[in-house]
Scaffold this motif. Structure first.
Motif, PDB file in Angstrom:
ATOM      1  N   ALA A  33      10.498   9.164   0.366  1.00 44.07           N
ATOM      2  CA  ALA A  33       9.084   9.532   0.425  1.00 44.07           C
ATOM      3  C   ALA A  33       8.267   8.440  -0.248  1.00 44.07           C
ATOM      4  CB  ALA A  33       8.851  10.874  -0.260  1.00 44.07           C
ATOM      5  N   PHE A  34       7.011   8.303   0.189  1.00 49.08           N
ATOM      6  CA  PHE A  34       6.133   7.259  -0.332  1.00 49.08           C
ATOM      7  C   PHE A  34       4.736   7.826  -0.537  1.00 49.08           C
ATOM      8  CE2 PHE A  34       9.475   5.160   1.933  1.00 49.08           C
ATOM      9  CZ  PHE A  34       9.730   3.984   1.250  1.00 49.08           C
ATOM     10  N   GLN A  35       4.097   7.364  -1.603  1.00 52.55           N
ATOM     11  CA  GLN A  35       2.663   7.588  -1.751  1.00 52.55           C
ATOM     12  C   GLN A  35       1.925   6.550  -0.910  1.00 52.55           C
ATOM     13  OE1 GLN A  35       2.104   7.410  -6.080  1.00 52.55           O
ATOM     14  NE2 GLN A  35       1.288   9.483  -5.990  1.00 52.55           N
ATOM     15  N   ILE A  36       0.883   6.994  -0.220  1.00 52.39           N
ATOM     16  CA  ILE A  36       0.014   6.082   0.529  1.00 52.39           C
ATOM     17  C   ILE A  36      -1.182   5.789  -0.365  1.00 52.39           C
ATOM     18  CG2 ILE A  36      -1.235   5.714   2.666  1.00 52.39           C
ATOM     19  CD1 ILE A  36       0.411   8.013   3.878  1.00 52.39           C
ATOM     20  N   LEU A  37      -1.373   4.522  -0.737  1.00 51.49           N
ATOM     21  CA  LEU A  37      -2.346   4.140  -1.750  1.00 51.49           C
ATOM     22  C   LEU A  37      -3.620   3.569  -1.132  1.00 51.49           C
ATOM     23  CD1 LEU A  37       0.152   2.350  -4.170  1.00 51.49           C
ATOM     24  CD2 LEU A  37      -0.577   4.746  -4.226  1.00 51.49           C
ATOM     25  N   ASP A  38      -4.724   3.726  -1.849  1.00 52.59           N
ATOM     26  CA  ASP A  38      -5.996   3.208  -1.339  1.00 52.59           C
ATOM     27  C   ASP A  38      -6.214   1.738  -1.685  1.00 52.59           C
ATOM     28  OD1 ASP A  38      -6.523   3.331  -4.046  1.00 52.59           O
ATOM     29  OD2 ASP A  38      -8.427   4.404  -3.846  1.00 52.59           O
ATOM     30  N   SER A  39      -5.311   1.163  -2.488  1.00 53.37           N
ATOM     31  CA  SER A  39      -5.364  -0.273  -2.790  1.00 53.37           C
ATOM     32  C   SER A  39      -3.941  -0.752  -3.060  1.00 53.37           C
ATOM     33  CB  SER A  39      -6.273  -0.558  -3.992  1.00 53.37           C
ATOM     34  OG  SER A  39      -5.792   0.079  -5.154  1.00 53.37           O
ATOM     35  N   ASP A  40      -3.765  -2.061  -3.121  1.00 57.51           N
ATOM     36  CA  ASP A  40      -2.424  -2.617  -3.285  1.00 57.51           C
ATOM     37  C   ASP A  40      -1.830  -2.269  -4.643  1.00 57.51           C
ATOM     38  OD1 ASP A  40      -2.582  -3.784  -0.803  1.00 57.51           O
ATOM     39  OD2 ASP A  40      -3.343  -5.692  -1.573  1.00 57.51           O
ATOM     40  N   VAL A  41      -0.498  -2.121  -4.664  1.00 56.87           N
ATOM     41  CA  VAL A  41       0.212  -2.024  -5.938  1.00 56.87           C
ATOM     42  C   VAL A  41      -0.072  -3.286  -6.733  1.00 56.87           C
ATOM     43  CG1 VAL A  41       2.494  -1.894  -7.009  1.00 56.87           C
ATOM     44  CG2 VAL A  41       2.016  -0.576  -4.940  1.00 56.87           C
ATOM     45  N   ALA A  73     -10.344  -0.100 -13.725  1.00 52.27           N
ATOM     46  CA  ALA A  73     -10.730   1.065 -12.929  1.00 52.27           C
ATOM     47  C   ALA A  73     -11.033   0.691 -11.486  1.00 52.27           C
ATOM     48  CB  ALA A  73     -11.947   1.749 -13.554  1.00 52.27           C
ATOM     49  N   ASP A  74     -11.293  -0.593 -11.226  1.00 54.97           N
ATOM     50  CA  ASP A  74     -11.610  -1.028  -9.868  1.00 54.97           C
ATOM     51  C   ASP A  74     -10.376  -1.358  -9.044  1.00 54.97           C
ATOM     52  OD1 ASP A  74     -14.382  -0.811 -10.290  1.00 54.97           O
ATOM     53  OD2 ASP A  74     -14.430  -2.791 -11.249  1.00 54.97           O
ATOM     54  N   ASN A  75      -9.254  -1.680  -9.707  1.00 60.62           N
ATOM     55  CA  ASN A  75      -8.071  -2.053  -8.924  1.00 60.62           C
ATOM     56  C   ASN A  75      -6.899  -1.102  -9.096  1.00 60.62           C
ATOM     57  OD1 ASN A  75      -6.904  -2.639 -11.403  1.00 60.62           O
ATOM     58  ND2 ASN A  75      -6.906  -4.858 -11.136  1.00 60.62           N
ATOM     59  N   ILE A  76      -7.067  -0.049  -9.875  1.00 56.30           N
ATOM     60  CA  ILE A  76      -5.966   0.889 -10.069  1.00 56.30           C
ATOM     61  C   ILE A  76      -5.717   1.646  -8.759  1.00 56.30           C
ATOM     62  CG2 ILE A  76      -7.495   2.713 -10.962  1.00 56.30           C
ATOM     63  CD1 ILE A  76      -5.190   3.592 -12.762  1.00 56.30           C
ATOM     64  N   GLY A 126       1.417   3.314  -8.294  1.00 61.90           N
ATOM     65  CA  GLY A 126       1.555   1.862  -8.295  1.00 61.90           C
ATOM     66  C   GLY A 126       1.298   1.193  -9.617  1.00 61.90           C
ATOM     67  N   ILE A 127       1.701   1.813 -10.735  1.00 61.28           N
ATOM     68  CA  ILE A 127       1.462   1.241 -12.066  1.00 61.28           C
ATOM     69  C   ILE A 127       2.744   0.598 -12.582  1.00 61.28           C
ATOM     70  CG2 ILE A 127       0.700   1.708 -14.409  1.00 61.28           C
ATOM     71  CD1 ILE A 127      -1.415   2.129 -12.275  1.00 61.28           C
ATOM     72  N   ARG A 152       0.815  -1.211   0.000  1.00 57.33           N
ATOM     73  CA  ARG A 152       0.000   0.000   0.000  1.00 57.33           C
ATOM     74  C   ARG A 152       0.847   1.260   0.000  1.00 57.33           C
ATOM     75  NH1 ARG A 152      -5.288  -1.384   1.654  1.00 57.33           N
ATOM     76  NH2 ARG A 152      -5.872   0.786   1.292  1.00 57.33           N
ATOM     77  N   PHE A 153       2.159   1.099  -0.122  1.00 56.37           N
ATOM     78  CA  PHE A 153       3.075   2.238  -0.160  1.00 56.37           C
ATOM     79  C   PHE A 153       3.949   2.119  -1.402  1.00 56.37           C
ATOM     80  CE2 PHE A 153       1.741   1.899   4.147  1.00 56.37           C
ATOM     81  CZ  PHE A 153       1.762   3.186   4.667  1.00 56.37           C
ATOM     82  N   GLU A 154       4.088   3.218  -2.119  1.00 59.55           N
ATOM     83  CA  GLU A 154       4.938   3.234  -3.317  1.00 59.55           C
ATOM     84  C   GLU A 154       5.983   4.321  -3.169  1.00 59.55           C
ATOM     85  OE1 GLU A 154       4.564   3.218  -8.155  1.00 59.55           O
ATOM     86  OE2 GLU A 154       3.289   4.583  -7.026  1.00 59.55           O
ATOM     87  N   GLU A 155       7.240   3.952  -3.289  1.00 54.53           N
ATOM     88  CA  GLU A 155       8.327   4.908  -3.097  1.00 54.53           C
ATOM     89  C   GLU A 155       8.376   5.902  -4.251  1.00 54.53           C
ATOM     90  OE1 GLU A 155      12.911   4.981  -1.480  1.00 54.53           O
ATOM     91  OE2 GLU A 155      12.062   3.099  -2.236  1.00 54.53           O
TER      92      GLU A 155
END
Length: 764
Positions: A380-388, A397-400, A467-468, A357-360
């Motif tokens: 630094a990391f982005q805090i994501l609302d779903s898993d990478v 669009a549902d898992n991005i 997380g792409i 859930r974190f992307e550097e």
């Protein structure tokens, strides 16, 4: 103060909040200190106007005893001897304390040399000698501008304009341009516009490039609301108004830049005839000239309460009140900043790297958040609302993954401990982010910063993707389009806002007392090109959710087109316009970044008969339409389709394809289609090598990409330019890549990139 990301993006971050680059002042001052002085003052007799700016002839000015020294000083300036010229001016002022002309020239030289403290001292002496001299007032305005006091600078500039009469000195217009530049960077857009326009349209002023650039940047920035791209006009008073004559006097003063006098008259009228739209519009224009953004917002709200105006006009004024001031918070959400002191950041960094859930963030993003007097974070990391996404997982669009906020990790410093800092956190997402942070920092106590800022609702509505994987890049455009279609209307309609009394658009939909407020909120969003261009059904959907009548697009004639303000362009139906007016509409849409109407006008132009009308006069018009559609496409596949059609049309009708090939370069790079990029470069050289303008533009583009040196020679070091930063699976090959190896394969959906290096002009 409300953070204004839209204002911060204006002019490409060239004006940090409250600051003015010294190089800009230097550039503007050169004209004043050299060319302008030489042009005006080299031939002087006693009946010439004195160069001190008093407006008197030399014969009747106190400068007459010393002005004979002017020629000597100007020769020094012409020879580039600025410091000796200053020394000579100081001597003259010691011998002739009343030599105001010397103070006028010395102030310009101080600007040229960036001696801003000396400029302020010179301006104070100048004003003591001649308190109403427009040049003295302008020097004081410039000094206030460089000490970052925009309010004082604006008031002094108004005084200078008032004292200038019918002829405004070029130095006054130089500083007006600088003021417009600084105001734009601080989000005071309507005031910036009037000062830039003043410099742009003033007769005889020959250096309006800076003013034109300010207007061009504001107009062309899609992050600036369309409502900020025109100053409201005065409103005519009722024909039977007994105060009509007094109103005309005030309006005339305003037209002649006598703003303070005009405001006094309008305020007097307001006391005797309150809440009259004509009077309020006059006060609004005075507040705009004075740079009083709080008064601008307040007056716009009062205009929205005038029942004499139509409902649409009232809605527009209320919507404008949300962009007139950088402090407006009616359509903003709380923006939190959390921090925590820790012993060491190493364990937290490792935990975030391991958590899906974190992307550097890349290293170059760290310097961008470095604050004045502070050090850059370690990571630094982005805090994501779903898993990478996992390897091989299909992007939808549902898992991005979408970023909720960012966390920065700062190492220990001499005077402070190591710390974690979360920024860009909307208050509505706090609980979700804190829950995620417990996974990587379970025992940390977070402290909220005392100064709670605001973020525009329209800014947080756009999801920030993270997380792409590289293999998902080919699907990204379509997925993001679907994601925006899902999330943006939901965020805009369900987020509580102050404008609606702390409730959301959806919750206020049935409240009849908030009909005007709901319509104004949607009207404001309608002007956000960044949002509307990505989902052209957005406004209709918000109207439905907010219980507001949908916009009915009106068919117009060419005669009506020029009278329509930019903020209303998207409300017209261009289907019955002829090719000439469609071209005009597309160009206007390009200038003010009105994507939706530009697309509709372009599609109408493609349907029109441009080949036979007026003996083929408009046969090349469809290239304009194709280019607009290609540049404003939200999906690269759509852009390529328009590009191919445009090239085929150009070939069929024997039209130049230079502009299309130049535009193709950026498109092919974004799609990582290296062979096709190379083909486009070669096509430009083969077809247009005899056109210096086209070849110069090609060289400029390749130099910006790091593929060639500014002089046109190939880069000598391997790995230079974008290639080093391209994700796996694609990249640019520079002339000195390894010998004969196969280039990496392009992304799915693109043509193979194997077999060769990138050819650039100069390799033959």
């Amino acid at each position: 103060m409300l953070d204004n990301p839209s204002a911060d993006r204006i002019l490409g971050h060239i004006v940090p909040r409250g600051k003015l680059p010294a190089s800009l002042a230097h550039s503007a001052a050169k004209l004043s200190a050299r060319l302008h002085l030489l042009r005006l003052f080299m031939s002087i007799d006693t009946y010439s106007i004195c160069p001190c700016g008093s407006g008197k002839k030399i014969k009747f000015c106190k400068c007459k005893d010393s002005v004979h020294e002017l020629d000597r000083v100007l020769k020094m300036i012409d020879g580039g001897q600025l410091v000796p010229a200053l020394d000579r001016l100081s001597t003259i002022l010691e011998e002739h304390p009343d030599a105001a002309w010397a103070l006028a020239i010395r102030g310009r030289l101080f600007m040229d040399l960036r001696e801003y403290t000396s400029l302020e001292e010179n301006a104070e002496r100048f004003r003591r000698l001649q308190p109403s001299n427009p040049l003295a007032l302008t020097q004081s305005a410039a000094a206030a501008l460089f000490r970052q006091d925009l309010s004082a600078a604006t008031e002094l500039m108004l005084e200078a304009l008032t004292e200038s009469g019918q002829t405004v000195d070029s130095f006054v217009l130089d500083v007006a341009s600088l003021l417009a530049y600084a105001l734009a960077g601080n989000g005071i857009l309507l005031t910036s516009r009037v000062y830039a326009t003043l410099a742009l349209v003033s007769t005889g002023y020959e250096d309006s490039r800076m003013a034109a650039n300010v207007l061009q940047q504001i107009n062309g920035d899609p992050s600036v609301n369309q409502l900020a791209k025109a100053v409201p006009n005065l409103i005519a008073p009722p024909e039977d108004a007994d105060w009509g004559e007094r109103y005309d006097e005030a309006a005339l003063l305003l037209a002649n830049n006598k703003v303070a006098l005009a405001q006094t008259k309008f305020e007097s009228l307001q006391r005797s005839a309150p809440l009259q739209p004509a009077i309020l519009a006059g006060l609004l224009n005075c507040a705009i000239w004075r740079g009083d953004h709080a008064a601008q917002a307040d007056t716009l709200v009062k205009l929205s309460q005038c029942e004499e105006l139509s409902f649409d006009e009232r809605v527009r004024f209320l919507a404008m009140s949300q962009m007139a001031s950088p402090d407006a918070d009616g359509l903003a959400v709380d923006h939190l900043e959390l921090s925590a002191d820790v012993e060491s950041i190493d364990e937290f960094q490792m935990a975030m790297i391991a958590n899906t859930r974190f992307e550097e963030l890349p290293a170059d993003a760290l310097e961008s958040v470095k604050r004045e007097g502070d050090v850059a974070p370690r990571s630094a990391f982005q805090i994501l609302d779903s898993d990478v996404l996992g390897e091989g997982e299909k992007l939808t669009a549902d898992n991005i993954p979408v970023a909720l906020a960012a966390v920065f990790l700062f190492g220990r410093e001499t005077d402070r401990s190591a710390r974690l800092q979360i920024i860009g956190l909307p208050a509505t997402k706090r609980a979700q982010v804190e829950e995620l942070m417990k996974q990587v920092a379970p025992d940390v106590e977070w402290v909220e910063a005392e100064e709670v800022g605001k973020l525009p609702l329209t800014m947080i509505a756009t999801p920030q993707i993270g997380g792409i994987r590289p293999e998902n890049q080919s699907d990204l455009d379509a997925v993001v389009k679907e994601l925006i279609s899902q999330r943006v209307p939901e965020t805009l309609s369900t987020t509580p806002v102050k404008m609606l009394g702390g409730v959301s658009l959806k919750d206020a939909a049935s409240d009849e007392s908030k009909t005007l407020l709901r319509a104004a909120m949607i009207r404001y969003i309608e002007g956000e090109d960044n949002l509307v261009a990505r989902d052209e059904n957005l406004i209709d959907r918000l109207c439905e959710i907010g219980n507001v009548p949908k916009i009915e697009r009106k068919k117009i004639t060419g005669d009506e087109l020029e009278e329509i303000p930019g903020s209303d362009l998207d409300r017209i139906d261009p289907s019955e316009l002829d090719p000439e007016n469609l071209i005009y509409l597309i160009q206007r849409a390009q200038q003010i970044s009105a994507t939706s109407i530009g697309r509709r006008a372009s599609l109408a132009l493609l349907e029109a008969d441009t080949e036979s009308v007026d003996e083929g006069r408009y046969i090349g018009a469809k290239i304009i339409a194709y280019s607009f559609l290609m540049q404003r496409a939200t999906e690269s596949d759509v852009a390529v389709d328009y590009l191919d059609k445009a090239k085929a049309y150009a070939e069929e009708h024997k039209l130049s394809d230079a502009s299309l090939l130049l535009a193709e370069l950026g498109l092919r790079l974004r799609r990582q289609e290296i062979d096709l990029f190379q083909n486009a470069v070669q096509a430009i050289v083969q077809k247009h090598s005899d056109n210096p303008e086209v070849m110069g533009r090609l060289q400029q583009i390749l130099a910006q990409l790091g593929l060639i040196n500014p002089d046109g020679s190939p880069r000598q070091a391997p790995g230079m330019g974008p290639a080093a930063q391209e994700p796996a699976g694609g990249g640019l090959w520079t002339p000195d890549g390894d010998g004969g190896g196969a280039a990496p394969a392009g992304p799915a959906g693109g043509e193979a990139s194997g077999g060769g290096k990138l050819w650039v002009p100069g390799m033959d």
